[in-house]
Design a protein around this motif. Sequence first.
Motif, PDB file in Angstrom:
ATOM      1  N   ILE A   1       0.836  -1.200   0.000  1.00 20.85           N
ATOM      2  CA  ILE A   1       0.000   0.000   0.000  1.00 20.85           C
ATOM      3  C   ILE A   1       0.873   1.254   0.000  1.00 20.85           C
ATOM      4  O   ILE A   1       0.626   2.206  -0.749  1.00 20.85           O
ATOM      5  CB  ILE A   1      -0.940   0.005   1.221  1.00 20.85           C
ATOM      6  CG1 ILE A   1      -1.931  -1.158   1.132  1.00 20.85           C
ATOM      7  CG2 ILE A   1      -1.696   1.328   1.313  1.00 20.85           C
ATOM      8  CD1 ILE A   1      -2.838  -1.277   2.340  1.00 20.85           C
ATOM      9  N   ALA A   2       1.908   1.241   0.833  1.00 21.17           N
ATOM     10  CA  ALA A   2       2.773   2.420   0.941  1.00 21.17           C
ATOM     11  C   ALA A   2       3.444   2.756  -0.383  1.00 21.17           C
ATOM     12  O   ALA A   2       3.651   3.932  -0.714  1.00 21.17           O
ATOM     13  CB  ALA A   2       3.825   2.189   2.024  1.00 21.17           C
ATOM     14  N   SER A   3       3.772   1.725  -1.161  1.00 21.98           N
ATOM     15  CA  SER A   3       4.465   1.939  -2.436  1.00 21.98           C
ATOM     16  C   SER A   3       3.505   2.005  -3.620  1.00 21.98           C
ATOM     17  O   SER A   3       3.942   2.155  -4.761  1.00 21.98           O
ATOM     18  CB  SER A   3       5.482   0.816  -2.666  1.00 21.98           C
ATOM     19  OG  SER A   3       4.826  -0.448  -2.718  1.00 21.98           O
ATOM     20  N   ASN A   4       2.207   1.866  -3.350  1.00 22.36           N
ATOM     21  CA  ASN A   4       1.185   1.886  -4.404  1.00 22.36           C
ATOM     22  C   ASN A   4       1.504   0.869  -5.498  1.00 22.36           C
ATOM     23  O   ASN A   4       1.432   1.156  -6.692  1.00 22.36           O
ATOM     24  CB  ASN A   4       1.043   3.285  -5.013  1.00 22.36           C
ATOM     25  CG  ASN A   4      -0.221   3.408  -5.863  1.00 22.36           C
ATOM     26  OD1 ASN A   4      -1.091   2.536  -5.833  1.00 22.36           O
ATOM     27  ND2 ASN A   4      -0.318   4.487  -6.627  1.00 22.36           N
ATOM     28  N   ASP A   5       1.859  -0.319  -5.061  1.00 20.31           N
ATOM     29  CA  ASP A   5       2.188  -1.403  -5.991  1.00 20.31           C
ATOM     30  C   ASP A   5       1.162  -2.521  -5.803  1.00 20.31           C
ATOM     31  O   ASP A   5       1.471  -3.599  -5.304  1.00 20.31           O
ATOM     32  CB  ASP A   5       3.607  -1.902  -5.727  1.00 20.31           C
ATOM     33  CG  ASP A   5       4.055  -2.943  -6.747  1.00 20.31           C
ATOM     34  OD1 ASP A   5       3.452  -2.988  -7.844  1.00 20.31           O
ATOM     35  OD2 ASP A   5       4.994  -3.703  -6.445  1.00 20.31           O
TER      36      ASP A   5
END
Length: 570
Positions: free
Chosen positions: A116-120
């Motif tokens: 989620i943090a890396s939007n991957d």
Amino acid sequence: MKKAALLSAVALMLVVTACGDKTNETANSNNSNNTQADAPANTPVEKADPFGKYAETVEFTTIVNNNPEAAKKFPEGESFENNKYKSYLESSLNVKSTPLWEANGAAYANKFNLMIASNDLPDIFVVENIDKTPAKTLLKRMYDAGMLEDLTTVYEQYASDAVKEVNASVDNKALENASFDGKLYGLPSVNDMNNAQMVWIRQDWLDKLQLKAPTTTDELMAVAKAFKEQDPDGNGKADTLGLAVQGAQLFNNDPFTLTGFVWAENAFPNMWVKDASGKLVYGSTMPEMKTALGKLAQMYKDGSIDSEFALRDGNKTSEFLVSDRAGMMMGMWWNPYWPIGGAIDNNPKGEWKAYPILTGDHVNVGNEFYSNSFMVVKKGYAHPELAVKIMNTMKANSTKKIPELLELETTGIYKASDSTRNQWGLNAQISPAFPDTTARTVKKFDDIFAGTAQESVLDIAEKPIFDQVKSEKDNPKKDLNNYKTFLAWMEGNGVVSHNKLNNVFNEFTGTTPTMEQSNTTLTDLQTKVFLEIIMGKKDISEFDNFVTQWKKLGGEKITEEVNAEYTKTH
């Protein structure tokens, strides 16, 4: 013994609810080559068929929670990535899934948060509670970041009648819980709300003492006192307990806890509930909790709760049932498998029955919300309707025979009677169940025995349970395993089916900064004071001091933080 009985009970329940267990899911999802960021996401390219098979293979990516214990159950040569059931599911829709990554336990939580943090994000996946972070909080976080596809239109167009019927049964509240600004951003699970507590009693002891079955806390107190004082087992010794209680856990769903007793007094410890103004308050600090503790203190004073209960856990307490020294306990529907099962094995002549403990005309039930996980689609994925089709397929498969898999279902993990068919499919799966699934099943059994329905009304998951119940009715106690199943379903789940249930939801299941710092201190304080009050070491007025201390040691700040977090997602 305990673990085997619990697994048996849980397996039976999973058969009927058909709710996928994320720790056992198989699946997988595929390559993001088909992800088209510029494609009009909510414009289906085909006629809206809830189960429509794609003309050309559609690929998608997902993530896999590859529980190592579950992996051991696969036949030789099969795995989470490659197994016959997954192949069947993919073939039915002409799709191909590939995992972006796989993990389990703490590693899964870490990867999920990093994802989620890396939007991957993968194309289709399930959002569930991660560590102490509720799924709803994670869903809101991704919505705020613009990561998720709007599923409003594809749900309306593609959701099967069965899926829509389940959501309608909860007034579409699960859908509302997955929506922001009037748009749907997750396909919610809906769970069987079978969390009712009840009192299990030796009916033969009641009959011997000519006592009425208790249905209120006051009546339960009277029966417990009689069981302690009036020699219900007839051995001429003062060796029986009133109410069998454990002290290792006071308020959870374990056998011998006091959860059902305090719920009946409108007290909901360890839960965040709404007060009259709509604000969230901690149930352990409410006046109703004080009233419930006062009654429990009276039971202890009367000897109805034995003096050493605080030293015992559930296993130790179960020995009193097995030795015929206890004939009453608070618990849940599955307790005939354990711990009552040990008492049945030791003394098959004992007659057990379950009764509700009412509050007015209903049974109070503390519950999590209807929905605690969501299937989501990455923003821009070309086939958002596929998520809805997956849900439709899993829902349909949960209760029907699958001709292509009949050979597989005779043994191993694919047996429908082992409730595994809905757990070994695509990782991006949620199979919604009616919140009263259990009650519906028991009603079918009742109708068949009453001659108003035929066995043909039973689905493939219900039939093996019914067969055991019927065998017990036809040949009482010939097979004690059938007797235990009969008790669990017709007595335990009979309480669920035949009574009005009042679900009280735990409105906040996450964590806050102050909670992380102070929760252990506050929990220890609560346990210490509650035990002291019950055991008469402190007067009931000590409860007021407890509330003051609880607030001072962080509870007041936690309450502020909880309400602030709740406001963000509601």
